[in-house]
Design a protein around this motif. Sequence first.
Motif, PDB file in Angstrom:
ATOM      1  N   ASP A 275      19.901  41.148  23.019  1.00 19.41           N
ATOM      2  CA  ASP A 275      18.968  42.247  23.261  1.00 19.41           C
ATOM      3  C   ASP A 275      17.540  41.923  22.857  1.00 19.41           C
ATOM      4  O   ASP A 275      16.635  42.739  23.066  1.00 19.41           O
ATOM      5  CB  ASP A 275      19.458  43.494  22.527  1.00 19.41           C
ATOM      6  CG  ASP A 275      20.766  44.007  23.092  1.00 19.41           C
ATOM      7  OD1 ASP A 275      20.744  44.604  24.183  1.00 19.41           O
ATOM      8  OD2 ASP A 275      21.817  43.788  22.464  1.00 19.41           O
ATOM      9  N   LEU A 276      17.315  40.753  22.280  1.00 18.82           N
ATOM     10  CA  LEU A 276      15.964  40.334  21.916  1.00 18.82           C
ATOM     11  C   LEU A 276      15.335  39.446  22.984  1.00 18.82           C
ATOM     12  O   LEU A 276      14.138  39.164  22.930  1.00 18.82           O
ATOM     13  CB  LEU A 276      15.989  39.574  20.591  1.00 18.82           C
ATOM     14  CG  LEU A 276      16.622  40.283  19.396  1.00 18.82           C
ATOM     15  CD1 LEU A 276      16.534  39.387  18.161  1.00 18.82           C
ATOM     16  CD2 LEU A 276      15.969  41.623  19.128  1.00 18.82           C
ATOM     17  N   LEU A 277      16.116  39.005  23.954  1.00 19.13           N
ATOM     18  CA  LEU A 277      15.673  37.944  24.864  1.00 19.13           C
ATOM     19  C   LEU A 277      14.524  38.349  25.775  1.00 19.13           C
ATOM     20  O   LEU A 277      13.662  37.523  26.093  1.00 19.13           O
ATOM     21  CB  LEU A 277      16.844  37.469  25.726  1.00 19.13           C
ATOM     22  CG  LEU A 277      17.977  36.726  25.021  1.00 19.13           C
ATOM     23  CD1 LEU A 277      19.084  36.387  26.013  1.00 19.13           C
ATOM     24  CD2 LEU A 277      17.464  35.461  24.345  1.00 19.13           C
ATOM     25  N   GLU A 278      14.483  39.587  26.209  1.00 12.68           N
ATOM     26  CA  GLU A 278      13.550  39.932  27.272  1.00 12.68           C
ATOM     27  C   GLU A 278      12.182  40.346  26.746  1.00 12.68           C
ATOM     28  O   GLU A 278      11.182  39.690  27.008  1.00 12.68           O
ATOM     29  CB  GLU A 278      14.136  41.040  28.146  1.00 12.68           C
ATOM     30  CG  GLU A 278      13.310  41.308  29.393  1.00 12.68           C
ATOM     31  CD  GLU A 278      14.017  42.224  30.377  1.00 12.68           C
ATOM     32  OE1 GLU A 278      13.531  42.334  31.505  1.00 12.68           O
ATOM     33  OE2 GLU A 278      15.054  42.818  30.009  1.00 12.68           O
ATOM     34  N   ASP A 279      12.103  41.441  26.021  1.00 13.76           N
ATOM     35  CA  ASP A 279      10.819  41.961  25.560  1.00 13.76           C
ATOM     36  C   ASP A 279      10.586  41.766  24.061  1.00 13.76           C
ATOM     37  O   ASP A 279       9.486  41.425  23.635  1.00 13.76           O
ATOM     38  CB  ASP A 279      10.706  43.456  25.881  1.00 13.76           C
ATOM     39  CG  ASP A 279      10.605  43.710  27.371  1.00 13.76           C
ATOM     40  OD1 ASP A 279       9.820  43.019  28.032  1.00 13.76           O
ATOM     41  OD2 ASP A 279      11.324  44.589  27.877  1.00 13.76           O
ATOM     42  N   ALA A 280      11.610  41.998  23.258  1.00 10.91           N
ATOM     43  CA  ALA A 280      11.441  42.026  21.805  1.00 10.91           C
ATOM     44  C   ALA A 280      11.050  40.671  21.227  1.00 10.91           C
ATOM     45  O   ALA A 280      10.421  40.595  20.167  1.00 10.91           O
ATOM     46  CB  ALA A 280      12.722  42.520  21.127  1.00 10.91           C
ATOM     47  N   VAL A 281      11.390  39.590  21.922  1.00  8.64           N
ATOM     48  CA  VAL A 281      11.121  38.257  21.394  1.00  8.64           C
ATOM     49  C   VAL A 281       9.632  38.035  21.127  1.00  8.64           C
ATOM     50  O   VAL A 281       9.258  37.264  20.235  1.00  8.64           O
ATOM     51  CB  VAL A 281      11.679  37.180  22.356  1.00  8.64           C
ATOM     52  CG1 VAL A 281      10.879  37.140  23.657  1.00  8.64           C
ATOM     53  CG2 VAL A 281      11.699  35.812  21.703  1.00  8.64           C
ATOM     54  N   ALA A 282       8.758  38.722  21.864  1.00  6.83           N
ATOM     55  CA  ALA A 282       7.310  38.553  21.667  1.00  6.83           C
ATOM     56  C   ALA A 282       6.872  38.979  20.280  1.00  6.83           C
ATOM     57  O   ALA A 282       5.833  38.522  19.778  1.00  6.83           O
ATOM     58  CB  ALA A 282       6.551  39.344  22.723  1.00  6.83           C
ATOM     59  N   HIS A 283       7.639  39.848  19.643  1.00  7.51           N
ATOM     60  CA  HIS A 283       7.272  40.369  18.328  1.00  7.51           C
ATOM     61  C   HIS A 283       7.815  39.520  17.184  1.00  7.51           C
ATOM     62  O   HIS A 283       7.545  39.818  16.019  1.00  7.51           O
ATOM     63  CB  HIS A 283       7.788  41.802  18.171  1.00  7.51           C
ATOM     64  CG  HIS A 283       7.315  42.743  19.222  1.00  7.51           C
ATOM     65  ND1 HIS A 283       5.996  43.127  19.339  1.00  7.51           N
ATOM     66  CD2 HIS A 283       7.984  43.370  20.229  1.00  7.51           C
ATOM     67  CE1 HIS A 283       5.870  43.963  20.363  1.00  7.51           C
ATOM     68  NE2 HIS A 283       7.061  44.125  20.919  1.00  7.51           N
ATOM     69  N   HIS A 284       8.579  38.491  17.512  1.00  4.63           N
ATOM     70  CA  HIS A 284       9.283  37.759  16.466  1.00  4.63           C
ATOM     71  C   HIS A 284       8.634  36.409  16.156  1.00  4.63           C
ATOM     72  O   HIS A 284       8.011  35.787  17.008  1.00  4.63           O
ATOM     73  CB  HIS A 284      10.750  37.572  16.849  1.00  4.63           C
ATOM     74  CG  HIS A 284      11.539  38.839  16.725  1.00  4.63           C
ATOM     75  ND1 HIS A 284      12.147  39.217  15.553  1.00  4.63           N
ATOM     76  CD2 HIS A 284      11.773  39.846  17.609  1.00  4.63           C
ATOM     77  CE1 HIS A 284      12.737  40.384  15.724  1.00  4.63           C
ATOM     78  NE2 HIS A 284      12.525  40.787  16.957  1.00  4.63           N
ATOM     79  N   SER A 285       8.833  35.994  14.924  1.00  6.49           N
ATOM     80  CA  SER A 285       8.236  34.770  14.406  1.00  6.49           C
ATOM     81  C   SER A 285       9.110  33.560  14.692  1.00  6.49           C
ATOM     82  O   SER A 285      10.332  33.657  14.843  1.00  6.49           O
ATOM     83  CB  SER A 285       8.054  34.916  12.890  1.00  6.49           C
ATOM     84  OG  SER A 285       7.818  33.684  12.272  1.00  6.49           O
ATOM     85  N   TRP A 286       8.466  32.396  14.693  1.00  5.95           N
ATOM     86  CA  TRP A 286       9.208  31.130  14.776  1.00  5.95           C
ATOM     87  C   TRP A 286      10.084  30.930  13.546  1.00  5.95           C
ATOM     88  O   TRP A 286      11.036  30.149  13.575  1.00  5.95           O
ATOM     89  CB  TRP A 286       8.234  29.968  14.913  1.00  5.95           C
ATOM     90  CG  TRP A 286       7.713  29.788  16.295  1.00  5.95           C
ATOM     91  CD1 TRP A 286       6.556  30.306  16.823  1.00  5.95           C
ATOM     92  CD2 TRP A 286       8.319  29.040  17.349  1.00  5.95           C
ATOM     93  NE1 TRP A 286       6.420  29.922  18.135  1.00  5.95           N
ATOM     94  CE2 TRP A 286       7.484  29.143  18.481  1.00  5.95           C
ATOM     95  CE3 TRP A 286       9.487  28.285  17.445  1.00  5.95           C
ATOM     96  CZ2 TRP A 286       7.776  28.528  19.689  1.00  5.95           C
ATOM     97  CZ3 TRP A 286       9.788  27.668  18.653  1.00  5.95           C
ATOM     98  CH2 TRP A 286       8.938  27.792  19.763  1.00  5.95           C
ATOM     99  N   ALA A 287       9.775  31.626  12.464  1.00  2.00           N
ATOM    100  CA  ALA A 287      10.569  31.492  11.241  1.00  2.00           C
ATOM    101  C   ALA A 287      11.996  31.977  11.422  1.00  2.00           C
ATOM    102  O   ALA A 287      12.863  31.715  10.577  1.00  2.00           O
ATOM    103  CB  ALA A 287       9.908  32.273  10.101  1.00  2.00           C
TER     104      ALA A 287
END
Length: 376
Positions: A275-287
């Motif tokens: 559920d993070l793959l489409e839109d939410a991933v933009a908000h997440h860190s490389w960490a």
Amino acid sequence: MAVSANLYPLIRQYAPQTLPALSFLQERFSDVASWRDSTRDILDSLLHFAPERVELSPELVDHTDYADYAQQKWYITSSPGDRIPVFLLKPKGVTGRIPAIVALHCHGGMYFFGKKKLLPEENEPYLLTQYRQSVYEGTAIAEELVKRGYLVAVIDSFYFGERRLITPPPSEMQEEFLLAAEGSDHWLDLVNQVAWKMEADIAKSLFLAGVTWPGILAWDDRRTVDFLLTLPEVDPERIGCIGFSTGGFRSALLGALDPRVSAVCVVGWMSMLEDLLEDAVAHHSWAHVLPGLSPLLDWPDVAALHAPNPLIVLQGSQDSLFPVNGYQRAAERLRGVYAKAGAPGNLDIGLFEAPHSFTREMQHQAWAFFANVFGA
């Protein structure tokens, strides 16, 4: 438009379509202890960070007394060549061995501050005070915990606080840096912007070096537990951890990997990875990126490696980093694992009318959880 736009259907097709291979809900797993031990080793190997286990060589560098507690600053050696700062908060007037909690700071794009997000100090920058107000409703989490009778440890994680990136600003920002007074809120904001721009390069460098960012985080947090266990006032049977956002990510990993941690609180960090793959991933860190995880374990499966021990997961229904349907599916996975492990009563899950934050209402539930587990 989705971040991955026209490529999303293809990316989604690459993602696992079935129950992850190492989920405890797979039929071949029946004994939670043996599943946990073998799966923990595999998760540890995915982190690709296992440096030489050197002596901690703790050094006390500062001690400050407050009305209810003492605050100490230490340095320990986490891995060869890496001395990391640890703040210890010790309650006054408490005798005998007491429970200890590792408090794990968040990300929030606030790189200049790490451990200080959880610790109040006099004359702190307004930017930090404002941030703590918006994310924690003004609560200094470490101070709140020590006042409740816990010994609390807080470190700066890799890339934050004293361990932050120090680099000349990019050419397009040099003039703005020259106009900003060093240490001012505007200057601090610029420092954070540069660190954000450089995150991907740091992550790629780590990957090329053969390690992962989550691996470093998990190693340092486990070394913090090592340090706690050297202290005579710490009860080794009552060690917990708590964190919000990236701190929640770290808390889930620490509870999954370290059997010495008996109670885990994860705040603002729960979803099915799909559920993070489409839109939410933009908000997440490389960490947070751990290649190779999803075919073996989804995120709730990782958190559930703490089973059958006490776990609490708290989330906001308006959290833009985690779609609520992803959270709800993850919550069902967690319930399924704890039920199969024979310990449904050791799992507490709460969904609150809140954005991505650790509200006072959530905090009250977290404090009640630790009080119930530790009897403090």
